[in-house]
Every structure is written in C-alpha cells, then in structure tokens.
Design an enzyme around this catalytic site. Sequence first.
Site, short mmCIF file in Angstrom:
data_model
loop_
_atom_site.label_atom_id
_atom_site.label_comp_id
_atom_site.label_asym_id
_atom_site.label_seq_id
_atom_site.Cartn_x
_atom_site.Cartn_y
_atom_site.Cartn_z
N ASP A 20 123.84 -0.45 -19.49
CA ASP A 20 124.01 -0.78 -18.07
C ASP A 20 124.35 0.49 -17.31
O ASP A 20 125.16 1.30 -17.75
CB ASP A 20 125.11 -1.83 -17.92
CG ASP A 20 125.10 -2.47 -16.55
OD1 ASP A 20 124.85 -3.69 -16.47
OD2 ASP A 20 125.36 -1.78 -15.54
N GLN A 53 124.33 -13.40 -10.21
CA GLN A 53 123.11 -12.69 -10.64
C GLN A 53 122.62 -11.80 -9.50
O GLN A 53 122.50 -12.26 -8.35
CB GLN A 53 122.01 -13.69 -11.04
CG GLN A 53 120.79 -13.02 -11.66
CD GLN A 53 119.74 -14.01 -12.16
OE1 GLN A 53 119.80 -15.21 -11.86
NE2 GLN A 53 118.78 -13.51 -12.91
N HIS A 111 118.76 -11.53 -18.17
CA HIS A 111 119.40 -10.50 -19.00
C HIS A 111 120.72 -11.02 -19.52
O HIS A 111 121.37 -11.86 -18.90
CB HIS A 111 119.59 -9.18 -18.25
CG HIS A 111 120.27 -9.35 -16.93
ND1 HIS A 111 119.58 -9.78 -15.81
CD2 HIS A 111 121.54 -9.16 -16.55
CE1 HIS A 111 120.42 -9.84 -14.78
NE2 HIS A 111 121.63 -9.49 -15.21
P1 AMP Z 1 123.73 -9.32 -12.92
O1 AMP Z 1 124.75 -9.15 -11.82
O2 AMP Z 1 124.16 -10.26 -13.99
O3 AMP Z 1 122.37 -9.65 -12.36
O4 AMP Z 1 123.66 -7.90 -13.63
C1 AMP Z 1 122.81 -6.88 -13.25
C2 AMP Z 1 123.26 -5.67 -14.03
O5 AMP Z 1 122.19 -4.76 -14.08
C3 AMP Z 1 124.45 -4.92 -13.39
O6 AMP Z 1 125.48 -4.81 -14.36
C4 AMP Z 1 123.85 -3.58 -13.00
O7 AMP Z 1 124.78 -2.52 -13.18
C5 AMP Z 1 122.69 -3.46 -13.97
N1 AMP Z 1 121.55 -2.67 -13.51
C6 AMP Z 1 120.86 -2.81 -12.36
N2 AMP Z 1 119.83 -1.95 -12.30
C7 AMP Z 1 119.87 -1.23 -13.46
C8 AMP Z 1 119.08 -0.17 -14.00
N3 AMP Z 1 118.05 0.35 -13.32
N4 AMP Z 1 119.42 0.32 -15.21
C9 AMP Z 1 120.48 -0.17 -15.89
N5 AMP Z 1 121.26 -1.18 -15.43
C10 AMP Z 1 120.97 -1.69 -14.23
#
Ligand code: AMP
Length: 136
Positions: free
Chosen positions: A32, A95, A101
């Site tokens: 992440d 989300q 994910h």
């Molecule tokens: P959620 O809030 O459950 O949708 O989680 C989305 C997660 O994706 C968050 O923890 C972000 O930090 C992570 N995230 C978003 N874009 C990226 C990216 N390009 N590479 C790695 N992690 C990401």
Amino acid sequence: MKKDDCIFCKIANGEIPTNSIYEDERFRVILDMSPATKGHALILPKEHFANIYELPEDWAADVMVLAKKMATMMTEKLGCDGFNLVQNNNECAGQTVFHFHYHLIPRYIGDNQKIQWNPTSPTADELKEVHSILTK
Ligand code: AMP
Ligand code: ZN
C-alpha cells in the site's frame, strides 16, 4: 475482464510498476502506498470486480487462502505481533478504490493504529428484530 480506467486493473496486470510482493495467475499483492503500518499490503485480483458483491465465489475462496498464506509469511518475515484483514465495500464503508482489494495489515505492539468502530447498545428486542430479518 479488465476495466480501462481502473488503476488497480493496471497495477494488478503489471501495466503500472509497483512494489509487488507476490503474484500468481489470479492475483498480485502490492505494498500500500500509504501504509497503516510497516508491511501494509493489498491483494488485488487481476480481473475487475468492484467489490465483494461482484467477486465470484471461487475467487472469494482463493483470496481467503492467499490472505492466510500472506499473513503467515509476512508475520514470519516482519516479526509483527498480530494481523488485521480488512476489506471495504462501497463509499459508506470506507472504500476509495472501486476494484476489490483485501488489506493485509501487520500489527505491532504500540503501533498506535486503530481499526475500530464505536460499539452500540441495542435492546434485546432490537437484536431479536435483526435476528428475525436475517433468518427468515
Ligand atoms: P480502500 O479505502 O479500502 O478503498 O483502500 C484503498 C487503498 O489503496 C488505500 O489504503 C490507499 O493507500 C491504497 N492505494 C491507492 N492507490 C494506490 C496505488 N497506486 N498504489 C498502492 N496503493 C494504493
Ligand atoms: Zn479494476
């Protein structure tokens, strides 16, 4: 199927470089970019499913087996003291990226992170009502 404008489709399929820690035919696991703790990772399916409702059952089974394997490997390698598996569906549930994910979050004593909710105090009747909704 992939979705053209989905960043996690691109990351999962290797079209955007990332810190990948595991890959197989169906999934990629990445770090992440804004980790809650050291080692916070995400399991991404290589096909596009927006959320748990769209995820087919056989993928759901595979993702849980992979989560167990990753949690075990990461705990051994990172020496963490515990582990959270978190999976958010839809905006009201937190989300922010609408490609399914699974968060793998290593926990460390004193890491000061919170993955919590505010407990409520329903009456016995209120609990019974929910029970009846869910069991009829
Ligand atoms: P959620 O809030 O459950 O949708 O989680 C989305 C997660 O994706 C968050 O923890 C972000 O930090 C992570 N995230 C978003 N874009 C990226 C990216 N390009 N590479 C790695 N992690 C990401
Ligand atoms: Zn996608």
